[in-house]
Write an enzyme that holds these catalytic residues in place. Structure first.
Site, short mmCIF file in Angstrom:
data_model
loop_
_atom_site.label_atom_id
_atom_site.label_comp_id
_atom_site.label_asym_id
_atom_site.label_seq_id
_atom_site.Cartn_x
_atom_site.Cartn_y
_atom_site.Cartn_z
N ARG A 62 0.82 -1.22 0.00
CA ARG A 62 0.00 0.00 0.00
C ARG A 62 0.85 1.26 0.00
O ARG A 62 0.40 2.32 -0.43
CB ARG A 62 -1.00 -0.05 1.15
N GLU A 99 6.84 -11.43 13.50
CA GLU A 99 6.38 -12.06 14.73
C GLU A 99 6.72 -13.54 14.75
O GLU A 99 7.12 -14.09 15.76
CB GLU A 99 4.88 -11.84 14.87
#
Length: 179
Positions: A62, A99
């Site tokens: 984006r 993560e």
């Protein structure tokens, strides 16, 4: 009188995407609204008014939409930083932690000339991993980062602090609590 909408008002939240327990902040609703999109671009540019900027770097994916619009507005060049294997030609790469694992970002080795002033843009600042990888790539090419501009910050995830600890000036348009 109807209150004036803010950028945050155009962003929808999608529950449990891409995984259960995640509140996904979807900026595509902002992009789809001409007034909201214009507002976001104008507000992302505002903190950098008067700064010398030679290139705008957008982080996949984006950040490409935002970076292209901002580069156009400034009449400057646009540089994409992409996931590994997506750019043709000679690239440099930078690994960073996620993560659950690791990812690699790349940019063309000739995209930034030494001394060029660079503004980094993306839609969302979470842990700061993608942006910190971008910073390292730009600095390896000798670029000087003016700042980092985002639409959304998720402060609980610590990305802003990470970038500020790297010496970056960070601008965000809105914050959302939670991950």
């Amino acid at each position: 009188m109807t209150p004036r909408k803010t950028v945050k008002d155009y962003i929808r939240t999608i529950v449990d995407f891409p995984h259960e327990g995640i509140l996904f902040r979807d900026v595509t609703t902002l992009f789809a609204d001409a007034r909201g999109f214009r507002m976001a671009i104008d507000e992302m540019l505002h903190p950098w008014a008067g700064e010398e900027i030679d290139k705008v770097v957008g982080l996949e994916a984006r950040g490409f939409i935002l970076g292209g619009a901002i580069a156009h507005q400034l009449s400057k060049g646009f540089v994409p930083i992409r996931k590994k294997g997506k750019l043709p030609g000679q690239t440099i790469s930078q690994a960073y932690s996620l993560e659950y694992g690791e990812a690699v970002m790349e940019m063309h080795e000739d995209a930034i000339a030494p001394g060029e002033k660079v503004l980094i843009v993306d839609d969302l600042l979470a842990t700061g991993g993608t942006c910190s990888a971008g910073i390292k790539l730009i600095e390896r090419l000798g670029g000087e980062i003016v700042g980092c501009s985002f639409i959304v910050d998720l402060p609980e995830l610590g990305g802003r602090k990470l970038l500020e600890d790297l010496g970056m000036e960070v601008s965000v348009l809105c914050e959302f609590e939670g991950a």
